[in-house]
Design a protein around this motif. Structure first.
Motif, PDB file in Angstrom:
ATOM      1  N   PHE A  42       0.874  -1.159  -0.057  1.00 38.00           N
ATOM      2  CA  PHE A  42      -0.084   0.065  -0.129  1.00 38.00           C
ATOM      3  C   PHE A  42       0.870   1.342  -0.085  1.00 38.00           C
ATOM      4  CE2 PHE A  42      -2.577   3.212   2.011  1.00 38.00           C
ATOM      5  CZ  PHE A  42      -3.842   3.044   1.306  1.00 38.00           C
ATOM      6  N   LEU A  43       1.773   1.405   0.822  1.00 40.97           N
ATOM      7  CA  LEU A  43       2.675   2.543   1.138  1.00 40.97           C
ATOM      8  C   LEU A  43       3.622   2.719  -0.450  1.00 40.97           C
ATOM      9  CD1 LEU A  43       4.064   2.091   4.892  1.00 40.97           C
ATOM     10  CD2 LEU A  43       2.276   3.574   3.971  1.00 40.97           C
ATOM     11  N   ALA A  44       3.744   1.842  -0.794  1.00 42.73           N
ATOM     12  CA  ALA A  44       4.649   1.910  -2.294  1.00 42.73           C
ATOM     13  C   ALA A  44       3.735   2.508  -3.377  1.00 42.73           C
ATOM     14  CB  ALA A  44       4.988   0.481  -2.542  1.00 42.73           C
ATOM     15  N   LEU A  45       2.477   2.287  -3.263  1.00 44.59           N
ATOM     16  CA  LEU A  45       1.659   2.943  -4.192  1.00 44.59           C
ATOM     17  C   LEU A  45       1.453   4.416  -4.026  1.00 44.59           C
ATOM     18  CD1 LEU A  45      -0.987   0.553  -4.913  1.00 44.59           C
ATOM     19  CD2 LEU A  45       0.920   0.984  -6.387  1.00 44.59           C
ATOM     20  N   THR A 119      -7.052   8.093   0.661  1.00 40.25           N
ATOM     21  CA  THR A 119      -6.528   6.760   1.041  1.00 40.25           C
ATOM     22  C   THR A 119      -7.688   6.113   1.535  1.00 40.25           C
ATOM     23  OG1 THR A 119      -5.665   7.682   3.094  1.00 40.25           O
ATOM     24  CG2 THR A 119      -4.116   7.477   1.275  1.00 40.25           C
ATOM     25  N   SER A 120      -7.820   4.757   1.613  1.00 43.15           N
ATOM     26  CA  SER A 120      -8.771   3.855   2.356  1.00 43.15           C
ATOM     27  C   SER A 120      -8.167   2.693   2.502  1.00 43.15           C
ATOM     28  CB  SER A 120     -10.118   3.861   1.645  1.00 43.15           C
ATOM     29  OG  SER A 120     -10.809   3.041   2.285  1.00 43.15           O
ATOM     30  N   SER A 121      -7.817   2.414   3.764  1.00 44.83           N
ATOM     31  CA  SER A 121      -7.080   1.038   3.941  1.00 44.83           C
ATOM     32  C   SER A 121      -8.293  -0.184   4.443  1.00 44.83           C
ATOM     33  CB  SER A 121      -6.090   1.182   4.879  1.00 44.83           C
ATOM     34  OG  SER A 121      -5.303  -0.049   5.309  1.00 44.83           O
ATOM     35  N   LEU A 122      -8.560  -1.077   3.594  1.00 41.73           N
ATOM     36  CA  LEU A 122      -9.248  -2.201   3.959  1.00 41.73           C
ATOM     37  C   LEU A 122     -10.741  -1.831   4.640  1.00 41.73           C
ATOM     38  CD1 LEU A 122      -6.403  -4.515   4.992  1.00 41.73           C
ATOM     39  CD2 LEU A 122      -8.106  -5.141   3.255  1.00 41.73           C
ATOM     40  N   ALA A 123     -11.344  -1.005   3.937  1.00 40.97           N
ATOM     41  CA  ALA A 123     -12.603  -0.500   4.600  1.00 40.97           C
ATOM     42  C   ALA A 123     -13.630  -0.637   3.516  1.00 40.97           C
ATOM     43  CB  ALA A 123     -12.540   0.830   5.143  1.00 40.97           C
ATOM     44  N   LEU A 141     -11.074  15.315  -5.039  1.00 36.68           N
ATOM     45  CA  LEU A 141      -9.677  15.277  -5.552  1.00 36.68           C
ATOM     46  C   LEU A 141      -9.191  16.621  -6.609  1.00 36.68           C
ATOM     47  CD1 LEU A 141      -9.153  11.761  -6.377  1.00 36.68           C
ATOM     48  CD2 LEU A 141      -7.935  13.038  -4.395  1.00 36.68           C
ATOM     49  N   ARG A 142      -8.025  17.215  -6.617  1.00 40.42           N
ATOM     50  CA  ARG A 142      -7.761  18.196  -7.260  1.00 40.42           C
ATOM     51  C   ARG A 142      -7.433  17.534  -8.771  1.00 40.42           C
ATOM     52  NH1 ARG A 142      -2.546  17.327  -8.249  1.00 40.42           N
ATOM     53  NH2 ARG A 142      -1.250  16.898  -6.515  1.00 40.42           N
ATOM     54  N   PRO A 143      -7.357  18.061  -9.961  1.00 46.10           N
ATOM     55  CA  PRO A 143      -6.863  17.475 -11.180  1.00 46.10           C
ATOM     56  C   PRO A 143      -5.405  16.982 -10.813  1.00 46.10           C
ATOM     57  CG  PRO A 143      -8.083  19.361 -11.473  1.00 46.10           C
ATOM     58  CD  PRO A 143      -8.004  19.301 -10.094  1.00 46.10           C
ATOM     59  N   GLY A 144      -5.118  15.647 -11.046  1.00 48.90           N
ATOM     60  CA  GLY A 144      -3.726  15.129 -10.710  1.00 48.90           C
ATOM     61  C   GLY A 144      -3.724  14.549  -9.357  1.00 48.90           C
ATOM     62  N   GLY A 145      -4.842  14.599  -8.544  1.00 48.00           N
ATOM     63  CA  GLY A 145      -4.906  14.091  -7.219  1.00 48.00           C
ATOM     64  C   GLY A 145      -5.006  12.380  -7.410  1.00 48.00           C
ATOM     65  N   TRP A 146      -4.727  11.899  -6.559  1.00 51.05           N
ATOM     66  CA  TRP A 146      -4.486  10.228  -6.293  1.00 51.05           C
ATOM     67  C   TRP A 146      -5.387   9.970  -5.415  1.00 51.05           C
ATOM     68  CZ3 TRP A 146      -0.802   6.780  -8.590  1.00 51.05           C
ATOM     69  CH2 TRP A 146       0.023   7.531  -9.347  1.00 51.05           C
ATOM     70  N   PHE A 147      -6.201   8.586  -5.795  1.00 53.96           N
ATOM     71  CA  PHE A 147      -7.170   7.877  -4.684  1.00 53.96           C
ATOM     72  C   PHE A 147      -6.341   6.498  -4.813  1.00 53.96           C
ATOM     73  CE2 PHE A 147     -10.635   4.805  -5.087  1.00 53.96           C
ATOM     74  CZ  PHE A 147     -10.738   4.732  -3.517  1.00 53.96           C
ATOM     75  N   VAL A 148      -5.976   5.914  -3.390  1.00 52.61           N
ATOM     76  CA  VAL A 148      -5.179   4.642  -3.292  1.00 52.61           C
ATOM     77  C   VAL A 148      -6.112   3.988  -2.214  1.00 52.61           C
ATOM     78  CG1 VAL A 148      -3.052   3.555  -2.611  1.00 52.61           C
ATOM     79  CG2 VAL A 148      -2.897   5.760  -3.933  1.00 52.61           C
ATOM     80  N   ALA A 149      -6.528   2.825  -2.515  1.00 55.16           N
ATOM     81  CA  ALA A 149      -7.264   2.314  -1.574  1.00 55.16           C
ATOM     82  C   ALA A 149      -7.152   0.656  -1.728  1.00 55.16           C
ATOM     83  CB  ALA A 149      -8.839   2.196  -1.999  1.00 55.16           C
ATOM     84  N   ALA A 240      -4.641   2.070  -7.415  1.00 58.05           N
ATOM     85  CA  ALA A 240      -4.322   3.579  -7.431  1.00 58.05           C
ATOM     86  C   ALA A 240      -4.659   4.133  -8.578  1.00 58.05           C
ATOM     87  CB  ALA A 240      -2.646   3.659  -7.471  1.00 58.05           C
ATOM     88  N   ALA A 241      -5.206   5.199  -8.318  1.00 64.71           N
ATOM     89  CA  ALA A 241      -5.856   5.852  -9.684  1.00 64.71           C
ATOM     90  C   ALA A 241      -5.779   7.449  -9.599  1.00 64.71           C
ATOM     91  CB  ALA A 241      -7.407   5.569  -9.609  1.00 64.71           C
ATOM     92  N   THR A 242      -5.741   8.151 -10.331  1.00 63.96           N
ATOM     93  CA  THR A 242      -5.914   9.591 -10.607  1.00 63.96           C
ATOM     94  C   THR A 242      -6.750  10.284 -11.082  1.00 63.96           C
ATOM     95  OG1 THR A 242      -4.318   9.504 -12.409  1.00 63.96           O
ATOM     96  CG2 THR A 242      -3.211   9.739 -10.433  1.00 63.96           C
ATOM     97  N   LYS A 243      -7.114  11.540 -10.741  1.00 66.34           N
ATOM     98  CA  LYS A 243      -7.877  12.408 -11.512  1.00 66.34           C
ATOM     99  C   LYS A 243      -7.197  12.896 -12.698  1.00 66.34           C
ATOM    100  CE  LYS A 243     -11.487  15.923 -10.477  1.00 66.34           C
ATOM    101  NZ  LYS A 243     -12.259  16.454  -9.132  1.00 66.34           N
TER     102      LYS A 243
END
Lengths: 247, 247
Positions: A42-45, A119-123, A141-149, A240-243
């Motif tokens: 998770f942290l690596a992403l 972020t969202s860890s195992l939820a 999210l701002r454009p270019g922002g990340w979602f990691v779950a 991991a996804a980006t806007k």
């Protein structure tokens, strides 16, 4: 302590005394796959965190929130609906950069384009209706922002009672509620196909950047041979996804 | 006839007489999940085909090639390495818009940005080294062009002998060659995690647009109750991706 398995759903299993005691004992014993496999993947992403504004959905006792500010985040808003988890998070965190909100993730409202990372860890496997939450967080999210779950892997949520035995998967195509026993009876999780989860992220307007199914390294298996079965059937799915930036 | 299960690999199983006879009998009997579940899901992912230049990797007897021109494609180049399949495709196709190339997919060279759509139906699990092929086909695509591919689902290729029994998955994390028996012994397929496949498409510079794990509809189950187990464990993975337009 790990920062895993924290509910953001409309159920209050984390406020059940028996459940909470068992869960905390498991977490405090570091007995799980979490520290060896899930957390590093998770942290690596995560994107660079310098001065990042972060929202963590299903923050539990706040461990990920504390990691995120340690890694340079400007501020982290931890969201969890459990009163016990909220109290524990407040108690364990002495850092102005971290705030906690006692709320279901689905009920949080934040300004558009105000967040660098969600972020969202195992939820998310506790969330009954995922698309509205994905659409909502995509607006934060701002454009270019990340979602990691991270979430329980669909091959496990498909038939959770069977999934505790490696190698058995069933009812994969049948999406919806699963009643399971985890310390106590009646823990409700929601099964979705991996394709449904990925398409939900895409439909929320985000671009898939990475999909990870972490498995134990040879090194970690030497230290923890009990993790062997996570190489047979994947336990966790991390996205991991980006806007996208405007064209 | 369906257009499924056609090898693009360096093996020549489709030129084995025993295999070919069994395979053709199965295809001609329409006995599989192909017509009821896989084909409709695959066709539904295709972009508009009017005047499209298409390459079909692992074209087999050419059925998908013929469908593609029927749906408006300007030209389709079908690629298959099997001499028997090549002969069958030539025999079954009377249409100037369809050409066949007897080659392994990995060995095809085409001009950059010359293709609107690359298709591949149930062939990529025969390819030993997928990333170079993905990178190569991504160069063929014009910006905005599509890649639509189906393949055996990773939960099945993980332990293919077990996978013929619904509900059993094993060795998921261990990627690589799998020797299986399918009409004859020694049919070689390659297992990759779903995350590895998706990340390979992303690393080739394409954007994931859709992931589908098709399952029988209630209607199709009434007609073919034997398809029931495809709702228990997914059989096929279908991906659709596009080459981004320049910014």
């Amino acid at each position: 302590m790990g920062w895993h398995n924290v509910s953001v759903s409309m159920q209050n299993i984390y406020d059940d005394e028996v459940f909470f005691a068992g869960y905390q004992a498991m977490r405090d014993a570091r007995s799980g796959i979490n520290e060896a496999v899930k957390q590093p993947a998770f942290l690596a992403l995560l994107p660079p965190l310098d001065d990042a504004v972060v929202v963590d959905l299903g923050c539990g006792d706040g461990q990920l929130c504390r990691v995120l500010v340690d890694k340079g985040a400007k501020s982290v808003l931890g969201v969890d609906h459990s009163a016990r988890m909220f109290a524990l998070a407040e108690k364990r965190t002495v850092d102005d950069r971290v705030r906690y909100l006692k709320s279901f993730a689905e009920q949080v409202t934040l300004p558009a384009s105000s967040v660098d990372l969600v972020t969202s860890s195992l939820a998310l496997h506790y969330v009954a209706d995922l698309p509205p939450l994905l659409e909502r967080l995509a607006t934060w999210l701002r454009p270019g922002g990340w979602f990691v779950a991270s979430m329980e892997h669909p091959v496990v949520t498909a038939a959770p009672e069977l999934g505790s035995h490696p190698c058995i998967v069933d009812n994969y195509a049948s999406e919806g509620e699963r009643d399971t026993t985890w310390y106590v009876e009646g823990v409700v999780k929601y099964h979705r196909r991996i394709s449904t989860i990925i398409n939900g992220v895409i439909d929320a307007g985000l671009a898939i950047r990475r999909v990870i199914e972490p498995t134990p390294t040879t090194e970690s298996l030497v230290q923890r041979p009990n993790l062997d079965h996570y190489g047979r059937l994947p336990a966790v799915l991390i996205l991991a996804a980006t806007k996208p930036l405007p064209r």
